[in-house]
Design a protein around this motif. Structure first.
Motif, PDB file in Angstrom:
ATOM      1  N   SER A  46      29.159  28.655  22.005  1.00 37.52           N
ATOM      2  CA  SER A  46      30.212  29.666  21.923  1.00 37.52           C
ATOM      3  C   SER A  46      30.938  29.808  23.260  1.00 37.52           C
ATOM      4  N   GLY A  47      30.176  29.744  24.347  1.00 40.62           N
ATOM      5  CA  GLY A  47      30.778  29.856  25.676  1.00 40.62           C
ATOM      6  C   GLY A  47      31.647  28.675  26.054  1.00 40.62           C
ATOM      7  N   VAL A  48      31.424  27.524  25.426  1.00 44.28           N
ATOM      8  CA  VAL A  48      32.207  26.326  25.733  1.00 44.28           C
ATOM      9  C   VAL A  48      33.545  26.325  25.008  1.00 44.28           C
ATOM     10  N   THR A  49      33.634  27.004  23.882  1.00 47.51           N
ATOM     11  CA  THR A  49      34.849  26.947  23.054  1.00 47.51           C
ATOM     12  C   THR A  49      36.134  27.371  23.782  1.00 47.51           C
ATOM     13  N   PRO A  50      36.104  28.361  24.706  1.00 46.30           N
ATOM     14  CA  PRO A  50      37.346  28.678  25.420  1.00 46.30           C
ATOM     15  C   PRO A  50      37.888  27.502  26.233  1.00 46.30           C
ATOM     16  N   LEU A  51      37.006  26.655  26.728  1.00 48.18           N
ATOM     17  CA  LEU A  51      37.465  25.496  27.499  1.00 48.18           C
ATOM     18  C   LEU A  51      38.236  24.530  26.608  1.00 48.18           C
ATOM     19  N   ILE A  52      37.802  24.404  25.347  1.00 49.01           N
ATOM     20  CA  ILE A  52      38.538  23.557  24.403  1.00 49.01           C
ATOM     21  C   ILE A  52      39.910  24.159  24.136  1.00 49.01           C
ATOM     22  N   SER A  53      39.965  25.485  23.989  1.00 52.32           N
ATOM     23  CA  SER A  53      41.256  26.156  23.809  1.00 52.32           C
ATOM     24  C   SER A  53      42.158  25.927  25.014  1.00 52.32           C
ATOM     25  N   LEU A  54      41.565  25.987  26.199  1.00 52.50           N
ATOM     26  CA  LEU A  54      42.326  25.787  27.435  1.00 52.50           C
ATOM     27  C   LEU A  54      42.981  24.415  27.462  1.00 52.50           C
ATOM     28  N   ILE A  55      42.260  23.417  26.993  1.00 54.14           N
ATOM     29  CA  ILE A  55      42.785  22.048  27.011  1.00 54.14           C
ATOM     30  C   ILE A  55      43.853  21.852  25.946  1.00 54.14           C
ATOM     31  N   THR A  56      43.583  22.342  24.750  1.00 56.52           N
ATOM     32  CA  THR A  56      44.461  22.016  23.611  1.00 56.52           C
ATOM     33  C   THR A  56      45.783  22.784  23.639  1.00 56.52           C
ATOM     34  N   THR A  57      45.857  23.924  24.325  1.00 57.65           N
ATOM     35  CA  THR A  57      47.110  24.688  24.334  1.00 57.65           C
ATOM     36  C   THR A  57      48.203  23.991  25.132  1.00 57.65           C
ATOM     37  N   SER A  58      47.873  22.925  25.864  1.00 62.62           N
ATOM     38  CA  SER A  58      48.908  22.200  26.606  1.00 62.62           C
ATOM     39  C   SER A  58      49.937  21.583  25.655  1.00 62.62           C
ATOM     40  N   SER A  59      49.524  21.283  24.428  1.00 67.07           N
ATOM     41  CA  SER A  59      50.469  20.717  23.467  1.00 67.07           C
ATOM     42  C   SER A  59      51.543  21.741  23.093  1.00 67.07           C
ATOM     43  N   ILE A  60      51.222  23.044  23.177  1.00 67.90           N
ATOM     44  CA  ILE A  60      52.229  24.076  22.932  1.00 67.90           C
ATOM     45  C   ILE A  60      53.296  24.025  24.018  1.00 67.90           C
ATOM     46  N   GLN A  61      52.865  23.845  25.255  1.00 68.44           N
ATOM     47  CA  GLN A  61      53.825  23.724  26.351  1.00 68.44           C
ATOM     48  C   GLN A  61      54.730  22.516  26.151  1.00 68.44           C
ATOM     49  N   ILE A  98      50.454  26.368  16.213  1.00 78.49           N
ATOM     50  CA  ILE A  98      49.202  26.465  16.955  1.00 78.49           C
ATOM     51  C   ILE A  98      48.391  25.195  16.677  1.00 78.49           C
ATOM     52  N   PRO A  99      47.940  24.483  17.706  1.00 73.55           N
ATOM     53  CA  PRO A  99      47.161  23.252  17.478  1.00 73.55           C
ATOM     54  C   PRO A  99      45.902  23.529  16.658  1.00 73.55           C
ATOM     55  N   LEU A 100      45.551  22.579  15.805  1.00 72.29           N
ATOM     56  CA  LEU A 100      44.381  22.730  14.940  1.00 72.29           C
ATOM     57  C   LEU A 100      43.107  22.909  15.770  1.00 72.29           C
ATOM     58  N   LEU A 101      42.979  22.167  16.871  1.00 76.01           N
ATOM     59  CA  LEU A 101      41.775  22.287  17.691  1.00 76.01           C
ATOM     60  C   LEU A 101      41.661  23.670  18.326  1.00 76.01           C
ATOM     61  N   THR A 102      42.803  24.286  18.653  1.00 70.37           N
ATOM     62  CA  THR A 102      42.767  25.657  19.187  1.00 70.37           C
ATOM     63  C   THR A 102      42.241  26.616  18.133  1.00 70.37           C
ATOM     64  N   ARG A 103      42.711  26.471  16.911  1.00 72.68           N
ATOM     65  CA  ARG A 103      42.222  27.331  15.820  1.00 72.68           C
ATOM     66  C   ARG A 103      40.717  27.154  15.625  1.00 72.68           C
ATOM     67  N   ILE A 104      40.295  25.888  15.586  1.00 72.00           N
ATOM     68  CA  ILE A 104      38.874  25.610  15.371  1.00 72.00           C
ATOM     69  C   ILE A 104      38.032  26.163  16.509  1.00 72.00           C
ATOM     70  N   ALA A 105      38.512  25.997  17.750  1.00 72.84           N
ATOM     71  CA  ALA A 105      37.742  26.452  18.906  1.00 72.84           C
ATOM     72  C   ALA A 105      37.576  27.972  18.911  1.00 72.84           C
ATOM     73  N   VAL A 106      38.662  28.695  18.653  1.00 71.26           N
ATOM     74  CA  VAL A 106      38.593  30.167  18.654  1.00 71.26           C
ATOM     75  C   VAL A 106      37.680  30.658  17.534  1.00 71.26           C
ATOM     76  N   ALA A 107      37.843  30.098  16.340  1.00 71.21           N
ATOM     77  CA  ALA A 107      36.992  30.507  15.217  1.00 71.21           C
ATOM     78  C   ALA A 107      35.530  30.147  15.480  1.00 71.21           C
ATOM     79  N   ALA A 108      35.295  28.972  16.052  1.00 74.26           N
ATOM     80  CA  ALA A 108      33.921  28.546  16.330  1.00 74.26           C
ATOM     81  C   ALA A 108      33.258  29.458  17.354  1.00 74.26           C
ATOM     82  N   GLY A 109      34.035  29.931  18.335  1.00 77.62           N
ATOM     83  CA  GLY A 109      33.458  30.840  19.329  1.00 77.62           C
ATOM     84  C   GLY A 109      32.885  32.087  18.700  1.00 77.62           C
TER      85      GLY A 109
END
Length: 452
Positions: free
Chosen positions: A113-128, A76-87
Protein backbone atom coordinates in the motif's frame (compact mmCIF):
# COMPACT_ATOMS: atom_id res chain seq x y z
CA UNK A 1 8.56 -19.23 41.82
CA UNK A 2 10.07 -15.71 41.64
CA UNK A 3 11.49 -16.45 38.18
CA UNK A 4 8.13 -17.73 36.96
CA UNK A 5 6.36 -14.53 38.09
CA UNK A 6 9.02 -12.39 36.44
CA UNK A 7 8.65 -14.28 33.15
CA UNK A 8 4.88 -13.99 33.35
CA UNK A 9 5.07 -10.21 33.89
CA UNK A 10 7.52 -9.85 30.99
CA UNK A 11 5.17 -11.83 28.78
CA UNK A 12 2.25 -9.63 29.82
CA UNK A 13 4.27 -6.50 28.99
CA UNK A 14 5.16 -7.89 25.58
CA UNK A 15 1.53 -8.79 24.92
CA UNK A 16 0.41 -5.30 25.95
CA UNK A 17 3.10 -3.66 23.77
CA UNK A 18 2.09 -5.81 20.81
CA UNK A 19 -1.56 -4.88 21.34
CA UNK A 20 -0.64 -1.18 21.27
CA UNK A 21 1.42 -1.66 18.08
CA UNK A 22 -1.46 -3.52 16.47
CA UNK A 23 -3.94 -0.78 17.41
CA UNK A 24 -1.66 1.99 16.10
CA UNK A 25 -1.14 0.07 12.85
CA UNK A 26 -4.91 -0.32 12.45
CA UNK A 27 -5.37 3.42 13.07
CA UNK A 28 -2.75 4.23 10.41
CA UNK A 29 -4.59 1.96 7.95
CA UNK A 30 -7.86 3.69 8.81
CA UNK A 31 -6.29 7.09 8.09
CA UNK A 32 -5.25 5.80 4.65
CA UNK A 33 -8.84 4.69 4.02
CA UNK A 34 -10.24 8.07 5.09
CA UNK A 35 -7.68 10.00 3.03
CA UNK A 36 -9.08 8.33 -0.09
CA UNK A 37 -11.99 10.81 0.08
CA UNK A 38 -9.80 13.93 0.38
CA UNK A 39 -7.82 15.80 -2.33
CA UNK A 40 -4.99 13.50 -3.39
CA UNK A 41 -3.34 15.34 -6.30
CA UNK A 42 -3.68 18.92 -7.51
CA UNK A 43 -3.10 19.79 -11.17
CA UNK A 44 -2.52 23.41 -12.19
CA UNK A 45 -2.79 24.02 -15.95
CA UNK A 46 -2.06 27.71 -16.49
CA UNK A 47 -5.12 29.30 -14.80
CA UNK A 48 -7.10 26.10 -14.33
CA UNK A 49 -6.83 24.15 -11.06
CA UNK A 50 -8.07 20.60 -10.52
CA UNK A 51 -7.89 19.09 -7.02
CA UNK A 52 -8.84 15.42 -7.34
CA UNK A 53 -9.60 13.10 -4.45
CA UNK A 54 -8.52 9.49 -4.54
CA UNK A 55 -12.11 8.52 -5.31
CA UNK A 56 -12.23 10.94 -8.26
CA UNK A 57 -8.92 9.65 -9.61
CA UNK A 58 -10.48 6.20 -9.74
CA UNK A 59 -13.92 7.10 -11.06
CA UNK A 60 -13.64 10.33 -13.09
CA UNK A 61 -12.82 9.88 -16.77
CA UNK A 62 -10.55 12.91 -17.04
CA UNK A 63 -10.18 16.69 -16.86
CA UNK A 64 -11.31 19.23 -19.45
CA UNK A 65 -8.36 21.50 -20.24
CA UNK A 66 -8.60 24.59 -22.45
CA UNK A 67 -5.50 25.82 -24.21
CA UNK A 68 -4.92 29.04 -26.19
CA UNK A 69 -5.77 27.37 -29.50
CA UNK A 70 -7.50 24.11 -28.63
CA UNK A 71 -9.10 22.23 -25.74
CA UNK A 72 -9.56 18.62 -24.90
CA UNK A 73 -10.29 15.99 -22.29
CA UNK A 74 -7.13 14.80 -20.53
CA UNK A 75 -7.81 11.28 -19.29
CA UNK A 76 -6.50 9.79 -16.05
CA UNK A 77 -3.93 7.04 -16.83
CA UNK A 78 -5.14 3.51 -16.09
CA UNK A 79 -2.08 2.78 -13.93
CA UNK A 80 -2.85 5.84 -11.79
CA UNK A 81 -6.38 4.57 -11.20
CA UNK A 82 -5.12 1.10 -10.35
CA UNK A 83 -2.41 2.44 -8.02
CA UNK A 84 -4.76 4.70 -6.04
CA UNK A 85 -7.42 1.99 -5.71
CA UNK A 86 -4.81 -0.62 -4.78
CA UNK A 87 -3.45 1.63 -2.02
CA UNK A 88 -6.85 1.70 -0.32
CA UNK A 89 -7.67 -1.97 -0.88
CA UNK A 90 -4.29 -3.08 0.46
CA UNK A 91 -4.61 -0.82 3.52
CA UNK A 92 -8.05 -2.37 4.20
CA UNK A 93 -6.52 -5.84 3.75
CA UNK A 94 -3.81 -4.92 6.26
CA UNK A 95 -6.44 -3.92 8.84
CA UNK A 96 -8.41 -7.14 8.34
CA UNK A 97 -5.28 -9.30 8.56
CA UNK A 98 -4.23 -7.58 11.78
CA UNK A 99 -7.67 -8.26 13.27
CA UNK A 100 -7.22 -11.89 12.24
CA UNK A 101 -3.80 -11.83 13.96
CA UNK A 102 -1.77 -12.45 10.82
CA UNK A 103 0.88 -9.74 11.24
CA UNK A 104 3.27 -10.99 8.54
CA UNK A 105 0.65 -10.88 5.81
CA UNK A 106 -0.62 -7.57 7.20
CA UNK A 107 2.89 -6.14 6.98
CA UNK A 108 3.14 -7.24 3.34
CA UNK A 109 -0.21 -5.60 2.55
CA UNK A 110 0.81 -2.37 4.25
CA UNK A 111 4.17 -2.14 2.50
CA UNK A 112 2.52 -2.67 -0.88
CA UNK A 113 0.00 0.00 0.00
CA UNK A 114 2.86 2.37 0.81
CA UNK A 115 4.46 1.75 -2.59
CA UNK A 116 1.36 2.63 -4.62
CA UNK A 117 1.85 6.44 -4.38
CA UNK A 118 5.21 6.05 -6.11
CA UNK A 119 3.46 4.37 -9.04
CA UNK A 120 1.01 7.28 -9.16
CA UNK A 121 3.95 9.68 -9.10
CA UNK A 122 5.48 8.03 -12.15
CA UNK A 123 2.34 7.54 -14.22
CA UNK A 124 0.95 11.09 -13.86
CA UNK A 125 3.74 12.34 -16.15
CA UNK A 126 1.61 11.21 -19.10
CA UNK A 127 -0.99 13.82 -18.03
CA UNK A 128 1.66 16.51 -18.36
CA UNK A 129 2.46 15.18 -21.84
CA UNK A 130 -1.19 15.34 -22.88
CA UNK A 131 -1.54 18.91 -21.59
CA UNK A 132 1.65 19.96 -23.37
CA UNK A 133 0.11 18.78 -26.65
CA UNK A 134 -2.61 21.43 -26.09
CA UNK A 135 0.11 24.13 -26.19
CA UNK A 136 -0.02 24.69 -22.44
CA UNK A 137 3.47 24.95 -21.01
CA UNK A 138 2.57 26.18 -17.51
CA UNK A 139 1.96 22.89 -15.72
CA UNK A 140 2.27 22.12 -12.01
CA UNK A 141 1.48 18.93 -10.11
CA UNK A 142 1.15 19.00 -6.33
CA UNK A 143 0.92 15.82 -4.28
CA UNK A 144 -1.20 16.54 -1.20
CA UNK A 145 -1.32 15.08 2.29
CA UNK A 146 -3.34 11.93 1.44
CA UNK A 147 -0.58 10.99 -1.01
CA UNK A 148 2.03 11.44 1.76
CA UNK A 149 -0.16 9.62 4.30
CA UNK A 150 -0.47 6.56 2.10
CA UNK A 151 3.28 6.51 1.52
CA UNK A 152 4.38 7.16 5.12
CA UNK A 153 1.60 5.37 7.01
CA UNK A 154 1.81 2.31 4.76
CA UNK A 155 5.48 1.84 5.60
CA UNK A 156 4.94 2.69 9.29
CA UNK A 157 1.99 0.27 9.51
CA UNK A 158 4.11 -2.50 7.98
CA UNK A 159 6.88 -1.92 10.52
CA UNK A 160 4.43 -1.98 13.45
CA UNK A 161 2.66 -5.10 12.18
CA UNK A 162 5.93 -6.99 11.80
CA UNK A 163 7.22 -5.64 15.11
CA UNK A 164 4.52 -7.58 16.93
CA UNK A 165 6.47 -10.74 16.02
CA UNK A 166 9.48 -9.53 17.99
CA UNK A 167 12.56 -7.45 17.25
CA UNK A 168 14.42 -10.30 15.54
CA UNK A 169 11.51 -11.03 13.22
CA UNK A 170 11.19 -7.31 12.52
CA UNK A 171 14.85 -7.02 11.59
CA UNK A 172 14.66 -10.07 9.34
CA UNK A 173 11.52 -8.77 7.66
CA UNK A 174 13.04 -5.31 7.14
CA UNK A 175 16.09 -6.90 5.50
CA UNK A 176 13.85 -8.94 3.23
CA UNK A 177 11.76 -5.91 2.29
CA UNK A 178 14.78 -3.80 1.40
CA UNK A 179 16.34 -6.68 -0.53
CA UNK A 180 13.20 -6.67 -2.68
CA UNK A 181 13.40 -2.93 -3.32
CA UNK A 182 15.73 -3.39 -6.29
CA UNK A 183 13.45 -6.03 -7.80
CA UNK A 184 10.42 -3.83 -7.23
CA UNK A 185 12.20 -0.85 -8.78
CA UNK A 186 12.97 -2.84 -11.91
CA UNK A 187 9.35 -4.00 -12.08
CA UNK A 188 7.96 -0.46 -11.72
CA UNK A 189 10.38 0.93 -14.32
CA UNK A 190 9.56 -1.93 -16.70
CA UNK A 191 5.81 -1.36 -16.38
CA UNK A 192 6.18 2.39 -16.83
CA UNK A 193 8.39 2.08 -19.91
CA UNK A 194 6.05 -0.52 -21.43
CA UNK A 195 2.95 1.57 -20.83
CA UNK A 196 4.60 4.75 -22.14
CA UNK A 197 6.37 3.25 -25.14
CA UNK A 198 4.00 0.54 -26.35
CA UNK A 199 1.42 2.94 -27.90
CA UNK A 200 4.08 4.34 -30.24
CA UNK A 201 5.17 0.86 -31.30
CA UNK A 202 1.56 -0.05 -32.05
CA UNK A 203 0.81 3.14 -34.01
CA UNK A 204 4.11 3.32 -35.94
CA UNK A 205 4.58 -0.42 -36.32
CA UNK A 206 7.33 -2.47 -34.73
CA UNK A 207 9.02 -3.20 -38.06
CA UNK A 208 8.93 0.41 -39.28
CA UNK A 209 10.16 1.68 -35.93
CA UNK A 210 13.03 -0.77 -35.43
CA UNK A 211 14.17 -1.06 -39.04
CA UNK A 212 13.28 2.36 -40.42
CA UNK A 213 16.30 4.41 -41.49
CA UNK A 214 14.82 7.92 -41.21
CA UNK A 215 13.97 9.95 -38.11
CA UNK A 216 12.00 13.10 -38.90
CA UNK A 217 9.84 14.16 -35.98
CA UNK A 218 8.22 17.04 -37.91
CA UNK A 219 6.91 14.58 -40.53
CA UNK A 220 6.13 11.91 -37.88
CA UNK A 221 8.60 9.50 -39.46
CA UNK A 222 10.28 7.51 -36.70
CA UNK A 223 12.88 4.92 -37.66
CA UNK A 224 15.64 4.14 -35.18
CA UNK A 225 17.81 1.59 -37.00
CA UNK A 226 20.70 4.10 -37.40
CA UNK A 227 20.59 4.88 -33.67
CA UNK A 228 20.49 1.18 -32.75
CA UNK A 229 23.46 0.32 -34.95
CA UNK A 230 25.39 3.40 -33.78
CA UNK A 231 24.82 2.48 -30.13
CA UNK A 232 25.96 -1.10 -30.75
CA UNK A 233 29.02 0.04 -32.72
CA UNK A 234 29.96 2.63 -30.10
CA UNK A 235 29.58 0.17 -27.21
CA UNK A 236 31.52 -2.60 -28.95
CA UNK A 237 34.28 -0.20 -29.93
CA UNK A 238 34.58 1.13 -26.38
CA UNK A 239 34.72 -2.40 -24.96
CA UNK A 240 37.29 -3.58 -27.55
CA UNK A 241 39.56 -0.71 -26.54
CA UNK A 242 38.68 -0.39 -22.87
CA UNK A 243 38.62 -4.02 -21.71
CA UNK A 244 42.24 -4.93 -22.63
CA UNK A 245 43.58 -1.66 -21.20
CA UNK A 246 41.47 -1.95 -18.05
CA UNK A 247 42.30 -5.63 -17.48
CA UNK A 248 46.03 -5.13 -18.00
CA UNK A 249 45.95 -2.13 -15.65
CA UNK A 250 44.20 -4.25 -13.02
CA UNK A 251 46.78 -7.03 -13.45
CA UNK A 252 49.54 -4.48 -13.08
CA UNK A 253 48.09 -3.04 -9.86
CA UNK A 254 47.29 -6.45 -8.40
CA UNK A 255 50.27 -8.56 -9.43
CA UNK A 256 53.33 -6.67 -10.60
CA UNK A 257 53.24 -3.01 -9.56
CA UNK A 258 55.80 -1.52 -7.25
CA UNK A 259 53.96 -0.38 -4.08
CA UNK A 260 55.06 3.22 -4.58
CA UNK A 261 53.96 3.26 -8.22
CA UNK A 262 50.67 1.54 -7.32
CA UNK A 263 49.92 4.36 -4.86
CA UNK A 264 50.16 6.78 -7.78
CA UNK A 265 48.25 4.78 -10.40
CA UNK A 266 45.37 3.60 -8.19
CA UNK A 267 44.24 7.10 -7.07
CA UNK A 268 44.50 8.27 -10.68
CA UNK A 269 42.14 5.48 -11.78
CA UNK A 270 39.75 6.28 -8.94
CA UNK A 271 39.84 9.94 -9.94
CA UNK A 272 38.66 8.96 -13.42
CA UNK A 273 35.55 7.43 -11.84
CA UNK A 274 34.72 10.71 -10.08
CA UNK A 275 34.98 13.00 -13.10
CA UNK A 276 31.53 14.19 -14.28
CA UNK A 277 30.38 13.15 -17.74
CA UNK A 278 30.25 16.75 -18.94
CA UNK A 279 33.98 17.11 -18.21
CA UNK A 280 34.68 14.07 -20.36
CA UNK A 281 32.55 15.74 -23.01
CA UNK A 282 34.58 18.95 -22.80
CA UNK A 283 37.79 16.93 -23.09
CA UNK A 284 36.41 15.18 -26.15
CA UNK A 285 35.34 18.45 -27.76
CA UNK A 286 38.62 20.26 -27.14
CA UNK A 287 41.14 17.43 -27.54
CA UNK A 288 39.78 14.28 -29.21
CA UNK A 289 37.57 15.89 -31.87
CA UNK A 290 40.27 18.34 -33.11
CA UNK A 291 42.85 15.54 -33.03
CA UNK A 292 40.69 13.36 -35.27
CA UNK A 293 39.97 16.26 -37.61
CA UNK A 294 43.67 17.12 -37.96
CA UNK A 295 45.00 13.55 -38.08
CA UNK A 296 46.69 13.30 -41.54
CA UNK A 297 44.84 10.20 -42.83
CA UNK A 298 41.47 11.72 -41.79
CA UNK A 299 41.95 15.32 -42.94
CA UNK A 300 39.21 16.39 -45.33
CA UNK A 301 37.14 13.29 -44.57
CA UNK A 302 35.63 14.22 -41.20
CA UNK A 303 34.70 17.19 -39.07
CA UNK A 304 35.92 15.32 -35.98
CA UNK A 305 32.46 14.92 -34.43
CA UNK A 306 32.11 11.24 -35.20
CA UNK A 307 31.55 7.70 -34.07
CA UNK A 308 35.30 7.36 -33.54
CA UNK A 309 35.31 10.27 -31.09
CA UNK A 310 32.40 8.69 -29.18
CA UNK A 311 34.20 5.32 -29.04
CA UNK A 312 37.40 6.89 -27.68
CA UNK A 313 35.63 8.93 -25.01
CA UNK A 314 33.53 5.92 -23.93
CA UNK A 315 36.64 3.72 -23.79
CA UNK A 316 38.17 6.18 -21.32
CA UNK A 317 34.97 6.36 -19.27
CA UNK A 318 34.62 2.57 -18.81
CA UNK A 319 38.21 2.16 -17.60
CA UNK A 320 37.65 2.94 -13.87
CA UNK A 321 34.80 0.42 -13.59
CA UNK A 322 36.72 -2.38 -15.30
CA UNK A 323 39.96 -1.68 -13.44
CA UNK A 324 38.44 -1.49 -9.96
CA UNK A 325 36.20 -4.55 -10.26
CA UNK A 326 38.88 -6.64 -11.98
CA UNK A 327 41.51 -5.71 -9.41
CA UNK A 328 39.18 -6.72 -6.59
CA UNK A 329 38.52 -10.05 -8.33
CA UNK A 330 42.25 -10.69 -8.79
CA UNK A 331 42.96 -9.90 -5.13
CA UNK A 332 40.29 -12.47 -4.15
CA UNK A 333 42.18 -15.34 -5.83
CA UNK A 334 43.85 -17.42 -3.07
CA UNK A 335 47.62 -16.99 -2.78
CA UNK A 336 47.98 -20.77 -2.78
CA UNK A 337 47.01 -20.83 -6.49
CA UNK A 338 49.94 -18.61 -7.37
CA UNK A 339 52.35 -20.47 -5.08
CA UNK A 340 51.36 -23.85 -6.54
CA UNK A 341 51.87 -22.60 -10.09
CA UNK A 342 55.25 -21.08 -9.31
CA UNK A 343 56.31 -24.23 -7.44
CA UNK A 344 55.61 -26.26 -10.61
CA UNK A 345 58.08 -24.10 -12.50
CA UNK A 346 55.72 -21.65 -14.23
CA UNK A 347 56.90 -18.09 -14.71
CA UNK A 348 55.08 -15.16 -13.14
CA UNK A 349 53.57 -14.15 -16.49
CA UNK A 350 52.36 -17.69 -17.15
CA UNK A 351 50.90 -17.86 -13.65
CA UNK A 352 49.02 -14.61 -14.17
CA UNK A 353 47.44 -15.53 -17.51
CA UNK A 354 47.01 -19.27 -16.97
CA UNK A 355 46.02 -19.40 -13.30
CA UNK A 356 45.14 -16.05 -11.70
CA UNK A 357 43.08 -14.49 -14.49
CA UNK A 358 41.04 -17.68 -15.21
CA UNK A 359 40.34 -18.05 -11.48
CA UNK A 360 39.09 -14.44 -11.34
CA UNK A 361 37.20 -14.46 -14.63
CA UNK A 362 33.77 -14.33 -12.97
CA UNK A 363 34.64 -11.06 -11.23
CA UNK A 364 36.37 -9.72 -14.34
CA UNK A 365 33.26 -10.46 -16.38
CA UNK A 366 31.20 -8.56 -13.82
CA UNK A 367 33.45 -5.56 -14.39
CA UNK A 368 32.97 -5.89 -18.14
CA UNK A 369 29.17 -6.03 -17.69
CA UNK A 370 29.24 -2.85 -15.61
CA UNK A 371 31.47 -1.24 -18.21
CA UNK A 372 29.04 -2.18 -20.99
CA UNK A 373 26.20 -0.67 -18.95
CA UNK A 374 28.19 2.55 -18.52
CA UNK A 375 28.94 2.72 -22.25
CA UNK A 376 25.35 2.01 -23.33
CA UNK A 377 23.80 4.47 -20.90
CA UNK A 378 26.19 7.39 -21.35
CA UNK A 379 24.52 10.50 -22.74
CA UNK A 380 26.14 13.86 -22.03
CA UNK A 381 29.67 13.08 -23.20
CA UNK A 382 28.37 11.39 -26.35
CA UNK A 383 26.13 14.37 -27.20
CA UNK A 384 29.18 16.62 -27.15
CA UNK A 385 31.39 14.55 -29.48
CA UNK A 386 29.23 12.37 -31.76
CA UNK A 387 27.66 15.03 -34.01
CA UNK A 388 24.08 13.93 -33.20
CA UNK A 389 22.85 13.29 -36.73
CA UNK A 390 20.81 10.07 -37.13
CA UNK A 391 23.01 8.59 -39.87
CA UNK A 392 23.94 4.98 -40.40
CA UNK A 393 27.14 4.26 -38.44
CA UNK A 394 30.33 5.48 -40.10
CA UNK A 395 33.57 5.59 -38.14
CA UNK A 396 34.35 9.14 -39.30
CA UNK A 397 30.75 10.33 -39.71
CA UNK A 398 28.32 12.01 -37.34
CA UNK A 399 25.98 9.63 -35.55
CA UNK A 400 23.28 9.66 -32.89
CA UNK A 401 22.99 7.09 -30.10
CA UNK A 402 19.73 5.90 -28.56
CA UNK A 403 20.36 7.76 -25.32
CA UNK A 404 21.27 11.03 -27.02
CA UNK A 405 18.16 10.83 -29.18
CA UNK A 406 16.01 10.78 -26.05
CA UNK A 407 17.93 13.52 -24.25
CA UNK A 408 18.00 15.95 -27.16
CA UNK A 409 14.29 15.88 -28.06
CA UNK A 410 12.40 15.07 -24.86
CA UNK A 411 12.15 18.69 -23.70
CA UNK A 412 10.04 19.84 -26.65
CA UNK A 413 8.32 16.62 -27.68
CA UNK A 414 4.60 15.91 -27.44
CA UNK A 415 2.05 13.40 -28.68
CA UNK A 416 3.35 10.61 -30.89
CA UNK A 417 6.83 12.15 -30.89
CA UNK A 418 7.08 11.86 -27.11
CA UNK A 419 5.69 8.33 -27.16
CA UNK A 420 8.32 7.41 -29.77
CA UNK A 421 11.05 8.67 -27.44
CA UNK A 422 9.67 6.45 -24.68
CA UNK A 423 9.67 3.60 -27.19
CA UNK A 424 13.39 4.27 -27.74
CA UNK A 425 13.79 3.93 -23.97
CA UNK A 426 11.94 0.62 -24.14
CA UNK A 427 14.28 -0.62 -26.89
CA UNK A 428 17.29 0.54 -24.88
CA UNK A 429 15.93 -1.21 -21.80
CA UNK A 430 15.45 -4.48 -23.69
CA UNK A 431 18.91 -4.11 -25.23
CA UNK A 432 20.55 -3.77 -21.80
CA UNK A 433 18.56 -6.73 -20.46
CA UNK A 434 19.73 -8.90 -23.36
CA UNK A 435 23.36 -7.89 -22.76
CA UNK A 436 23.15 -8.64 -19.03
CA UNK A 437 21.41 -11.99 -19.54
CA UNK A 438 23.95 -12.98 -22.20
CA UNK A 439 26.93 -12.14 -20.01
CA UNK A 440 25.36 -13.97 -17.06
CA UNK A 441 24.77 -17.06 -19.21
CA UNK A 442 28.35 -16.97 -20.50
CA UNK A 443 29.67 -16.60 -16.96
CA UNK A 444 27.62 -19.56 -15.64
CA UNK A 445 28.56 -21.65 -18.68
CA UNK A 446 32.23 -20.97 -18.00
CA UNK A 447 31.88 -21.97 -14.34
CA UNK A 448 30.15 -25.23 -15.32
CA UNK A 449 32.88 -26.06 -17.83
CA UNK A 450 35.54 -25.41 -15.17
CA UNK A 451 33.68 -27.65 -12.76
CA UNK A 452 33.55 -30.47 -15.27
Amino acid sequence: MQTSLTDERAEQKRAFANRIKRIVAIVLGAVILISFFFPYIQFVFKNTVYSLTGLQLVTVRGMMVRGPQMSGLVTIPLLTRIAVAAGVVLALAGIVLLLLKKPVWAGAAYILSGVTPLISLITTSSIQTAVTSLNISEIEVHYLWPFLCTLAFGIAGAILALWTQGTERLAKSVFQVFSCVSVGSVAVITIYILVSGAPALIEIGVGDFLFGTKWEASAEVFGILPMILSSIAGTLGAIVIGVPIGLLTAIFLSETANPILAKIVRPAVELLAGIPSVIYGFFGMLVIVPAIRKFPPFQGHTTGDSLLAAILILAIMVLPTIVNVSETALHAVPVSYREASLALGATQTTTIFKVTVPAAKSGILSGVILGVGRAIGETMAVIMVAGNVPNMPNLLGSVRFLTTGIAMEMSYSSGLHRQALFAIGLVLFVFIMIVNISFTYISKKGVQLDGN
